[in-house]
Design an enzyme around this catalytic site. Sequence first.
Site, short mmCIF file in Angstrom:
data_model
loop_
_atom_site.label_atom_id
_atom_site.label_comp_id
_atom_site.label_asym_id
_atom_site.label_seq_id
_atom_site.Cartn_x
_atom_site.Cartn_y
_atom_site.Cartn_z
N TYR A 68 1.19 -20.85 -12.93
CA TYR A 68 0.15 -20.86 -13.97
C TYR A 68 0.73 -20.55 -15.34
CZ TYR A 68 -0.25 -15.74 -12.76
OH TYR A 68 -0.03 -14.41 -12.47
N GLU A 70 6.09 9.47 -17.29
CA GLU A 70 6.67 8.22 -16.81
C GLU A 70 8.19 8.38 -16.70
OE1 GLU A 70 5.89 5.06 -15.69
OE2 GLU A 70 8.07 4.78 -15.68
P1 FAD Z 1 2.88 0.46 -10.98
O1 FAD Z 1 2.31 -0.51 -11.94
O2 FAD Z 1 4.04 0.05 -10.11
O3 FAD Z 1 3.28 1.75 -11.81
C1 FAD Z 1 3.92 2.87 -11.25
C2 FAD Z 1 4.60 3.62 -12.39
O4 FAD Z 1 5.02 4.90 -11.94
C3 FAD Z 1 5.85 2.91 -12.90
O5 FAD Z 1 5.82 2.83 -14.31
C4 FAD Z 1 6.99 3.81 -12.40
O6 FAD Z 1 8.12 3.76 -13.24
C5 FAD Z 1 6.32 5.17 -12.42
N1 FAD Z 1 6.92 6.15 -11.52
C6 FAD Z 1 7.30 5.95 -10.23
N2 FAD Z 1 7.80 7.09 -9.70
C7 FAD Z 1 7.73 8.03 -10.69
C8 FAD Z 1 8.10 9.41 -10.76
N3 FAD Z 1 8.63 10.05 -9.71
N4 FAD Z 1 7.89 10.09 -11.92
C9 FAD Z 1 7.34 9.44 -13.01
N5 FAD Z 1 6.99 8.13 -13.00
C10 FAD Z 1 7.18 7.44 -11.85
N6 FAD Z 1 -1.89 -7.54 -9.18
C11 FAD Z 1 -2.93 -8.16 -9.82
O7 FAD Z 1 -3.99 -7.55 -10.07
N7 FAD Z 1 -2.81 -9.49 -10.21
C12 FAD Z 1 -1.66 -10.22 -9.96
O8 FAD Z 1 -1.59 -11.40 -10.33
C13 FAD Z 1 -0.57 -9.57 -9.29
N8 FAD Z 1 0.58 -10.25 -9.02
C14 FAD Z 1 1.61 -9.61 -8.38
C15 FAD Z 1 2.79 -10.32 -8.09
C16 FAD Z 1 3.86 -9.70 -7.45
C17 FAD Z 1 5.12 -10.46 -7.13
C18 FAD Z 1 3.74 -8.34 -7.09
C19 FAD Z 1 4.87 -7.64 -6.38
C20 FAD Z 1 2.59 -7.62 -7.35
C21 FAD Z 1 1.50 -8.25 -8.00
N9 FAD Z 1 0.31 -7.56 -8.30
C22 FAD Z 1 -0.72 -8.19 -8.92
C23 FAD Z 1 0.17 -6.15 -7.89
C24 FAD Z 1 0.41 -5.20 -9.06
O9 FAD Z 1 1.65 -5.47 -9.65
C25 FAD Z 1 0.39 -3.74 -8.56
O10 FAD Z 1 -0.65 -3.57 -7.63
C26 FAD Z 1 0.18 -2.79 -9.73
O11 FAD Z 1 1.29 -2.82 -10.59
C27 FAD Z 1 -0.07 -1.37 -9.22
O12 FAD Z 1 -0.23 -0.50 -10.31
P2 FAD Z 1 0.20 1.03 -10.17
O13 FAD Z 1 -0.10 1.65 -11.48
O14 FAD Z 1 -0.36 1.61 -8.94
O15 FAD Z 1 1.78 0.98 -9.96
#
Ligand code: FAD
Length: 388
Positions: A225, A45
């Site tokens: 909510y 991370e």
């Molecule tokens: P992320 O959770 O973004 O995690 C990516 C991780 O990778 C981060 O920790 C980052 O620091 C790390 N990273 C990035 N690049 C590198 C690198 N080069 N090297 C090492 N680490 C790196 N979803 C729901 O299910 N319910 C909801 O109510 C909801 N509400 C939302 C509201 C908003 C305003 C937004 C914008 C999104 C919402 N979402 C919701 C969507 C949800 O937030 C994302 O779909 C989810 O976080 C995706 O998970 P992920 O693990 O793919 O990415």
Amino acid sequence: MAHGKTVGRDVMPGPLSIAIIGAGMGGLATAAALRRVGIDVTVYEQATQFARLGAGIQIGCNAMKVLRRLGLEDRLRGGSFYPRSWNNRDWSTGEVKFDMIFGESAEEKFGAPYLLAHRGDLHAALASAVPDECIRLGHRLTGLDQITDGSVRLVFANGATATADAVVAADGVHSVVRDMLFATAPVKFTGRIAYRTTYPATLLGGERIDDCTKWWGEDRHIVIYYVKPDRSELYFVTSQPEPDFRIESWSAKGDVGELRKSFEGFHPQVGQVLAACPDVHKWAIMDRDALPRWAEGNVTLLGDACHPMTPYMAQGAAMAIEDGAVLSRCLDGAERDGVADAFRRFEATRKERTTRVQETSRANTWLRGRTNADWVYGYDAWTVPLAA
Ligand code: FAD
């Protein structure tokens, strides 16, 4: 292909080692799910510590089914709000357009509760399912090479390097691994932004609001909510036109005055919530097309890295969490030379669903009127048939 430790003259195949890039929702869920099937995981991370982002998150019944098997149900039930419904109301008259009932009846129908949480609480719960020694903070991935022996070499900005049998890139919407693997189409700015914040319900001065409501305006909306079981904290997120703001970041700040102005005339309950709001963040809403492919050899993308979506169905994290469960099933029992096939099977099992959710989200009509939500909340990532 035989890999593993040499003991005496015999080669003992050790467990498959998988490097996961990103300890977000998808990366942590995947780490916990892969450990269940005996895979050795290390999560890299970029952040040096986990921050508690001021946001709420809806945990759909479909995501809860995954989280239950990761051992997190009691903790999430104990720390989240259990809404009677997701109500959809007209922005000014308050007329109910469609009340999507959750609570016990939906729990029985879909096989798990629908919960509303603080994003930090869900993230902390997922982190608790992965031992600390499996997580390397302060490791920003900058380079990746698939070596001819089938393993993958990783390079980090801090000078560290690592080797693993395979890589799962859960590095989010700005995925560097996606850009390393594929020539991806440019991001499309929707011309809209989201304001969001969480704050203590005491600031409402004793007024009680609805459990969970999306207030539908003509060209904008606001979703409000509670995120704690005792209604002590609430959250809202908006969507509204603003053509010139293009920062897609969890840390960019917004102006509360401008926000209040842009929701003038909305129902008094909205006015109350915005009047009490002390501070707000602002996020440019981007959209991206589904990727033609998710994997290349022993490297696959997962979560927002391969199927980012607009937030209008509250399903982005749920899709990433489901991905983790399905991937663990595809990799269960796989040999090192079977990883690329397992990754292809994962993509073949998941793509139709994630693309449908991406497209439905984009339309921003989810639950605006009577909607059959069974295909979203009824899905069970632990039992859905895997693609051949
Ligand atoms: P992320 O959770 O973004 O995690 C990516 C991780 O990778 C981060 O920790 C980052 O620091 C790390 N990273 C990035 N690049 C590198 C690198 N080069 N090297 C090492 N680490 C790196 N979803 C729901 O299910 N319910 C909801 O109510 C909801 N509400 C939302 C509201 C908003 C305003 C937004 C914008 C999104 C919402 N979402 C919701 C969507 C949800 O937030 C994302 O779909 C989810 O976080 C995706 O998970 P992920 O693990 O793919 O990415």
